[in-house]
Design an enzyme around this catalytic site. Structure first.
Site, PDB file in Angstrom:
ATOM      1  N   SER A  96      -9.118 -25.483  19.269  1.00 45.13           N
ATOM      2  CA  SER A  96      -8.907 -26.962  19.455  1.00 45.13           C
ATOM      3  C   SER A  96      -6.997 -27.133  19.902  1.00 45.13           C
ATOM      4  CB  SER A  96      -9.010 -27.045  17.482  1.00 45.13           C
ATOM      5  OG  SER A  96      -8.408 -27.725  17.033  1.00 45.13           O
ATOM      6  N   ASP A 115     -15.413 -30.098  17.569  1.00 45.04           N
ATOM      7  CA  ASP A 115     -14.038 -29.141  17.339  1.00 45.04           C
ATOM      8  C   ASP A 115     -14.262 -26.995  17.384  1.00 45.04           C
ATOM      9  OD1 ASP A 115     -12.235 -27.529  16.071  1.00 45.04           O
ATOM     10  OD2 ASP A 115     -11.450 -29.150  15.895  1.00 45.04           O
TER      11      ASP A 115
END
Length: 428
Positions: free
Chosen positions: A58, A215
């Protein structure tokens, strides 16, 4: 835990891995910790500590890629990274306007070929493409400033984690991966970092080749596994949530709104894995120590021989250090939003963030992911720097002295059982 084993009698070669977790704007805290390690601590030590492996998920993937591109001069690189984060404004990272408002039904009920998110991330895409010198990653790997860098993302079609990994010219991809995970060789670029940072619902998925990704923190927010499979002997992880030591059942009587619930869900997805991961590492280290005490110094070699017979990776000790926030970042975000200190950004964006429900405990977890605002990120950087400095003795023990780091050691091929290279996309 898993990985390669050192030969008996050989001095182990230190391979230091830095693990950068995900959490949106909370990534500024990582930058603060790195700032202390590679700048203030480096001055005390006499030289920046060597980093062999960078693993990010991320926003941690974005920070890892930036750092990987600057490891020829890590102190200058981290100063530039601090400067970048403190100059952020909402409009340089996120967009929210009429088009996003109109697209909200698609966000809730589906539609469109690529999927949608609450925010327009084209400003973030331009920022990532412009600010990170992507070709420099290959140069730092080629010149030996870094051994490997990995970026984790979640493949939407299968739900598995894909670890995009780039190694130096003498490196090899690991031959095994954790369950529901694939390791794929790649020249790391902006699309990999943006895919890793595509927080579900908030940001749209990112296409790489024929597949859509979101993500990486959904399944692997603390990417320790790739570091271990790359032979890390020392693992520094920077967490983005405060360790909870007691239960506070305070209640303001205010029912939770959607923003509060979504913030807690994101915390569960993206922030709460690090303790479990390191508990496993600690148990393996203790198992090795107890085994050597009970059965003698050949214990590790004996169990690794048995592991090899069944085709498993050998065990080894892994030194660990975890730095986590000493303050609740959600509450810091709530204070920032309530104080009305948002800098710039479209009026609709500022209004949206000001309406975020701060909840019963005066926290704004959801806002803490979105406050790409220089005045807020500066606070997180200062907190990260202070928390790392408070652990300066642990940091010094973890990295060792510059003189120790400069000592000649055996080559990897003599010291470690490195598996042969495999083609891209080896999965287990």
């Amino acid at each position: 835990m898993t990985g390669t084993g050192a030969r008996t009698g050989a001095k182990p070669r230190r391979k230091v891995a830095v693990i950068l977790s995900g959490g949106g704007a909370r990534g500024a805290y990582e930058v603060g910790v790195l700032s202390y390690v590679l700048d203030a601590f480096a001055r005390l030590r006499g030289a920046p500590p060597r980093i062999d492996i960078l693993c990010g998920t991320s926003v941690g993937a974005v920070n890892a890629c930036y750092l990987a591109a600057h490891l020829d001069d890590p102190t200058l690189g981290v100063r530039r990274l601090v400067n970048l984060w403190t100059q952020l404004k909402l409009e340089t990272v996120l967009g929210f306007g009429v088009r996003q408002a109109i697209s909200m039904p698609k966000l809730l009920f589906g539609g469109g070929s690529e999927g949608v998110g609450l925010f327009d991330v084209s400003p973030m895409q331009r920022l990532v493409e412009r600010e990170i010198p992507w070709r420099a990653i290959a140069r730092t790997l080629r010149h030996g400033y870094l051994s490997a860098v990995s970026v984790s993302a979640t493949e939407i079609g299968t739900g598995r984690t894909v670890i995009f990994m780039q190694t130096g010219p003498d490196g090899a991809l690991p031959t095994t991966a954790p369950p529901r995970t694939i390791i794929r060789g790649a020249l790391i670029g902006p699309q990999h970092a943006l895919a890793s940072a595509a927080i579900p619902i908030l940001f749209p998925p990112v296409r790489i080749g024929r597949d859509l990704f979101m993500d990486g923190g959904v399944r692997q927010n603390t990417p320790i596994a790739p570091a271990l499979r790359l032979g890390a002997t020392h693992v520094l992880a920077i967490g983005l949530s405060r360790e909870v030591r007691s239960i506070d059942a305070g209640d303001s009587g205010k029912p939770p709104g959607m923003a509060l619930v979504l913030g807690k869900v994101l915390n569960a997805f993206l922030l709460d894995h690090i303790q479990t991961d390191f508990e496993v590492l600690t148990r393996v280290n203790h198992m090795i120590e107890d085994g050597e005490q009970a059965f003698g110094p050949d214990f590790l070699q004996s169990i690794n021989g048995a592991a090899a017979l069944r085709g498993a990776l050998p065990y080894r000790r892994v030194e660990t250090l975890v730095v986590r926030p000493s303050a609740d970042l959600g509450r810091l975000a709530a204070e920032h939003v309530r104080a009305g200190k948002l800098q710039g950004g479209p009026a609709m964006m500022r209004r949206l963030l000001s309406l975020v429900d701060v909840g019963a405990e005066n926290d704004a977890d959801l806002a803490s992911y979105l406050l790409f605002d220089g005045s807020f990120t500066r606070k997180l950087i200062e907190l990260g720097r202070a928390d790392a400095e408070a652990r300066r003795h642990d940091v010094a023990d973890f990295f060792g002295s510059a003189a120790e780091e400069a000592e000649p050691r055996l080559s990897d091929s003599a010291e470690w059982s490195i598996p042969p290279p495999v083609g891209p996309g080896r999965s287990v």
